[in-house]
Write an enzyme that holds these catalytic residues in place. Structure first.
Site, PDB file in Angstrom:
ATOM      1  N   SER A   4      33.504 -13.949   3.020  1.00  0.00           N
ATOM      2  CA  SER A   4      34.664 -13.138   2.671  1.00  0.00           C
ATOM      3  C   SER A   4      34.245 -11.695   2.385  1.00  0.00           C
ATOM      4  O   SER A   4      33.724 -11.021   3.268  1.00  0.00           O
ATOM      5  CB  SER A   4      35.398 -13.769   1.482  1.00  0.00           C
ATOM      6  OG  SER A   4      36.644 -13.169   1.266  1.00  0.00           O
ATOM      7  N   ASP A   8      33.914 -16.005   7.628  1.00  0.00           N
ATOM      8  CA  ASP A   8      35.307 -15.584   7.492  1.00  0.00           C
ATOM      9  C   ASP A   8      35.408 -14.244   6.756  1.00  0.00           C
ATOM     10  O   ASP A   8      35.951 -14.163   5.645  1.00  0.00           O
ATOM     11  CB  ASP A   8      36.118 -16.650   6.757  1.00  0.00           C
ATOM     12  CG  ASP A   8      37.584 -16.658   7.207  1.00  0.00           C
ATOM     13  OD1 ASP A   8      37.849 -16.342   8.377  1.00  0.00           O
ATOM     14  OD2 ASP A   8      38.454 -16.991   6.386  1.00  0.00           O
ATOM     15  N   HIS A  42      40.031 -20.641   4.137  1.00  0.00           N
ATOM     16  CA  HIS A  42      39.050 -19.562   3.977  1.00  0.00           C
ATOM     17  C   HIS A  42      37.656 -20.136   3.762  1.00  0.00           C
ATOM     18  O   HIS A  42      36.690 -19.731   4.422  1.00  0.00           O
ATOM     19  CB  HIS A  42      39.487 -18.699   2.797  1.00  0.00           C
ATOM     20  CG  HIS A  42      38.872 -17.350   2.752  1.00  0.00           C
ATOM     21  ND1 HIS A  42      38.503 -16.638   3.880  1.00  0.00           N
ATOM     22  CD2 HIS A  42      38.553 -16.539   1.686  1.00  0.00           C
ATOM     23  CE1 HIS A  42      38.003 -15.462   3.526  1.00  0.00           C
ATOM     24  NE2 HIS A  42      38.013 -15.391   2.194  1.00  0.00           N
TER      25      HIS A  42
END
Length: 409
Positions: A199, A227, A337
């Site tokens: 992230s 991601d 996620h």
């Protein structure tokens, strides 16, 4: 370019007109100045102030010694927001298996000359987040002689203000680039260093490679972006996000790609690596089927573009939910996620084969079964830790299963 509009009725008290950075300025003023006023540890800080017609002050830039300067009209000019001081962010580098903190001015690896993994967490996480503990343990089980370091920047990453964490990422990236430069005498940066970021941590990985290259003239061998975070990064140019220029080899796993926060899409849509894996099309992972709680909370609230105030409120809700792991029975924003983390961890020590396929016709053609011939469409790849050894490059697709293990076979 995306623009966040802050309408007249949403301005903080005392504001005179719609201003794109009004909310950012409002929050930054009380948050950052209160921090600076209560501390005497910022002797290396240099900044220029601009006075507005209310005799308020706003920093135009700030400099932190070897980390260089950060400008309001620099990397994050679309936020017009400066990062928190390094002392506030409190970045630590914890070396395992014993979580020994590295000296950032004179770091010493436990196993000089052995491969080094740098693991970087995302928003509202820390070094004890369970997926990072899993990853660290898996890497050490795979090779006990491996150096594993987790970058813990929890204070700079904590909610509810996501945009502050997004800007702080550049500071942490430069700190990590400096650390790797100092470690270059005990590890081969280009062949034995693998940075893995999730992230916001994926974007930090990019800043790490960029600072290492531009400041020290060195290159890191591999970056894996799990991601990569999209909000405030995608659509603002290559200087803002992870790219192929940041390492010799960049591989990316997309699991919540999209621009609908209410649907749990918070990951980068566009391919940014030498190879980009889109399991199940890069969104809506099968083991996460169902609508997320965040969708229920925000139905009827978000219409069209976000205002800054509404976006901040939404991120407060998101961070609270993610911190508690609150979702409906079948997952949601956190599940999709973090699927990138789960996929990468499963690739480390299991017999899982995450074989991935190029498909010129895109994901729709892939779902019709048109692209499972690696000779016809180009070399295939394998998602996960071994991807650098495979020939597949570019955009690759693969299916995963609902039940563990989720790999194709």
């Amino acid at each position: 370019m995306k623009r966040w509009i802050f309408p007249q009725e949403d301005l903080p008290p005392g504001s005179e007109g719609p201003e794109e950075d009004a909310f950012v300025h409002y929050i930054a003023t009380w948050k950052r100045l209160s921090c600076l006023q209560s501390s005497t540890a910022f002797q290396d800080v240099t900044f220029k102030v601009l006075a507005d017609d209310k005799n308020d002050t706003v920093k135009e830039f700030v400099c932190y010694g070897e980390l260089g300067c950060f400008h309001r009209n620099g990397t994050f000019e679309h936020l017009a927001h400066l990062p928190d001081p390094p002392e506030y962010i409190g970045t630590k580098y914890l070396q395992y298996p014993d979580a020994v903190e590295l000296d950032q001015d004179s770091p010493q690896l436990l196993k000089p000359g052995r491969p080094l993994f740098i693991l970087i967490h995302g928003f509202n996480q820390d070094s004890n987040s369970h997926r990072f503990v899993e990853m660290k343990n898996a890497l050490l089980k795979r090779d006990p002689d491996t150096n594993v370091v987790i970058v813990d920047w929890w204070k700079g990453a904590r909610g509810p203000f996501y945009f502050s964490a997004a800007v702080n990422a550049e500071v942490v990236g430069r700190q990590t680039g400096r650390l790797l430069s100092l470690l270059s005498t005990s590890v081969d940066l280009e062949n034995d260093v693998h940075v893995v970021g999730f992230s916001l941590g994926a974007q930090i990985s990019g800043f790490t490679g960029r600072w290492l290259r531009s400041r020290y003239g060195k290159m890191v061998g591999r970056i894996t972006g799990l991601d990569p975070a999209s909000p405030f990064y995608e659509g603002y140019g290559p200087d803002v996000h992870l790219t192929t220029a940041d390492a010799k080899f960049v591989d990316v796993i997309h699991t919540s790609a999209g621009d609908s926060l209410t649907s749990g899409e918070v990951g980068f849509i566009a391919p940014v690596g030498h190879v980009d894996f889109y399991p199940n099309g890069g969104r809506g992972q099968p083991h996460c089927v169902g609508r997320s709680v965040i969708h229920i909370v925000t139905v009827g609230f978000i219409v069209g573009h976000f205002t800054m105030r509404k976006l901040a409120l939404l991120m407060m809700v998101v961070s609270s939910l993610m911190e508690r792991g609150v979702t409906l029975p079948h997952g949601g924003i956190k599940c999709n996620h973090e699927a990138s983390l789960m996929f990468f961890i499963q690739s480390i020590n299991s017999s899982c084969n995450f074989k991935a396929y190029p498909c010129p016709g895109g994901y729709k053609a892939f779902t019709r079964g048109h692209c499972f011939n690696c000779k016809t469409n180009g070399p295939c790849g394998e998602m996960g830790i071994t991807s650098v050894k495979e020939q597949g490059r570019g955009t690759l697709y693969l299916p995963t299963r609902v039940n563990l293990p989720v790999c194709g076979r």
